[in-house]
Write a protein that holds these residues in place. Structure first.
Motif, short mmCIF file in Angstrom:
data_model
loop_
_atom_site.label_atom_id
_atom_site.label_comp_id
_atom_site.label_asym_id
_atom_site.label_seq_id
_atom_site.Cartn_x
_atom_site.Cartn_y
_atom_site.Cartn_z
N CYS A 1 3.37 4.61 -18.58
CA CYS A 1 2.57 3.39 -18.49
C CYS A 1 1.10 3.69 -18.78
O CYS A 1 0.46 2.96 -19.55
CB CYS A 1 2.70 2.77 -17.10
SG CYS A 1 1.67 1.31 -16.87
N LEU A 2 0.58 4.75 -18.18
CA LEU A 2 -0.82 5.09 -18.44
C LEU A 2 -1.03 5.42 -19.92
O LEU A 2 -2.06 5.06 -20.50
CB LEU A 2 -1.25 6.26 -17.55
CG LEU A 2 -1.36 5.94 -16.05
CD1 LEU A 2 -1.61 7.21 -15.25
CD2 LEU A 2 -2.44 4.90 -15.78
N SER B 1 -6.10 3.68 -24.35
CA SER B 1 -7.44 3.30 -24.84
C SER B 1 -8.23 2.51 -23.80
O SER B 1 -9.45 2.41 -23.91
CB SER B 1 -7.33 2.50 -26.13
OG SER B 1 -6.68 1.26 -25.90
N GLU B 2 -7.56 1.99 -22.78
CA GLU B 2 -8.23 1.20 -21.75
C GLU B 2 -8.58 2.03 -20.51
O GLU B 2 -9.28 1.55 -19.62
CB GLU B 2 -7.32 0.04 -21.31
CG GLU B 2 -6.94 -0.88 -22.46
CD GLU B 2 -5.80 -1.79 -22.09
OE1 GLU B 2 -6.09 -2.90 -21.62
OE2 GLU B 2 -4.63 -1.36 -22.24
N LEU C 1 0.83 -1.21 0.00
CA LEU C 1 0.00 0.00 0.00
C LEU C 1 0.86 1.25 0.00
O LEU C 1 0.52 2.24 -0.65
CB LEU C 1 -0.94 0.00 1.21
CG LEU C 1 -2.06 -1.04 1.16
CD1 LEU C 1 -2.86 -0.99 2.45
CD2 LEU C 1 -2.97 -0.81 -0.03
N SER C 2 1.98 1.21 0.68
CA SER C 2 2.90 2.35 0.68
C SER C 2 3.44 2.58 -0.72
O SER C 2 3.59 3.72 -1.15
CB SER C 2 4.06 2.11 1.64
OG SER C 2 3.59 2.04 2.95
N GLY C 3 3.73 1.50 -1.44
CA GLY C 3 4.21 1.62 -2.81
C GLY C 3 3.17 2.24 -3.72
O GLY C 3 3.48 3.09 -4.55
N VAL C 4 1.92 1.84 -3.56
CA VAL C 4 0.84 2.41 -4.36
C VAL C 4 0.69 3.89 -4.02
O VAL C 4 0.56 4.72 -4.90
CB VAL C 4 -0.49 1.65 -4.12
CG1 VAL C 4 -1.66 2.39 -4.73
CG2 VAL C 4 -0.40 0.25 -4.69
N PHE C 5 0.74 4.20 -2.74
CA PHE C 5 0.62 5.59 -2.33
C PHE C 5 1.74 6.43 -2.93
O PHE C 5 1.50 7.51 -3.45
CB PHE C 5 0.65 5.70 -0.81
CG PHE C 5 0.55 7.10 -0.30
CD1 PHE C 5 -0.65 7.77 -0.32
CD2 PHE C 5 1.67 7.77 0.17
CE1 PHE C 5 -0.75 9.08 0.13
CE2 PHE C 5 1.58 9.06 0.62
CZ PHE C 5 0.37 9.72 0.61
N LYS D 1 -4.75 -0.82 -11.72
CA LYS D 1 -5.12 -1.89 -12.66
C LYS D 1 -4.03 -2.16 -13.69
O LYS D 1 -3.70 -3.31 -13.97
CB LYS D 1 -6.43 -1.53 -13.36
CG LYS D 1 -6.93 -2.60 -14.30
CD LYS D 1 -8.28 -2.25 -14.87
CE LYS D 1 -8.79 -3.37 -15.77
NZ LYS D 1 -10.12 -3.03 -16.31
N PHE D 2 -3.46 -1.12 -14.28
CA PHE D 2 -2.56 -1.29 -15.42
C PHE D 2 -1.07 -1.09 -15.10
O PHE D 2 -0.23 -1.58 -15.83
CB PHE D 2 -2.94 -0.32 -16.54
CG PHE D 2 -4.34 -0.52 -17.04
CD1 PHE D 2 -4.71 -1.68 -17.70
CD2 PHE D 2 -5.30 0.47 -16.85
CE1 PHE D 2 -6.00 -1.87 -18.16
CE2 PHE D 2 -6.59 0.29 -17.31
CZ PHE D 2 -6.95 -0.89 -17.96
N CYS D 3 -0.77 -0.37 -14.04
CA CYS D 3 0.62 0.04 -13.82
C CYS D 3 1.12 -0.26 -12.41
O CYS D 3 2.08 0.34 -11.94
CB CYS D 3 0.75 1.54 -14.09
SG CYS D 3 0.17 2.03 -15.73
N LYS D 4 0.49 -1.19 -11.75
CA LYS D 4 0.78 -1.49 -10.35
C LYS D 4 2.26 -1.76 -10.08
O LYS D 4 2.80 -1.33 -9.08
CB LYS D 4 -0.05 -2.69 -9.90
CG LYS D 4 -0.01 -2.95 -8.43
CD LYS D 4 -0.98 -4.04 -8.08
CE LYS D 4 -1.01 -4.25 -6.57
NZ LYS D 4 -2.01 -5.23 -6.19
#
Length: 71
Positions: free
Chosen positions: A49-50, A55-56, A5-9, A34-37
């Motif tokens: 990455c985004l 298109s997604e 979670l710290s990494g996502v933050f 979803k796409f770049c975790k």
């Protein structure tokens, strides 16, 4: 779990450096997860990455990516 979670933050915070408002960050958070975790933040990697998944992405996140991508 706490480290993940710290990494996502941290990644979302790096996106925040590109996106100027909380609304922009919020628009892309789920797309990032979803796409770049696994993308390490920094050096424009999150936006790249985004962009690769453009298109997604949700329409709201597409607007943020367009606004924060040169050219």
């Amino acid at each position: 779990m706490r480290i993940a979670l710290s990494g996502v933050f941290l990644a979302v915070q790096m996106l925040a450096a590109q996106a100027q408002t909380a609304a922009e960050r919020e628009a892309c958070q789920a797309n990032f997860e979803k796409f770049c975790k696994g993308v390490e933040p920094g050096g424009g990697r999150v936006i790249q990455c985004l962009t690769e998944h453009f298109s997604e992405l949700t329409p709201e996140c597409q607007k943020v990516v367009k606004a924060n991508t040169p050219g």
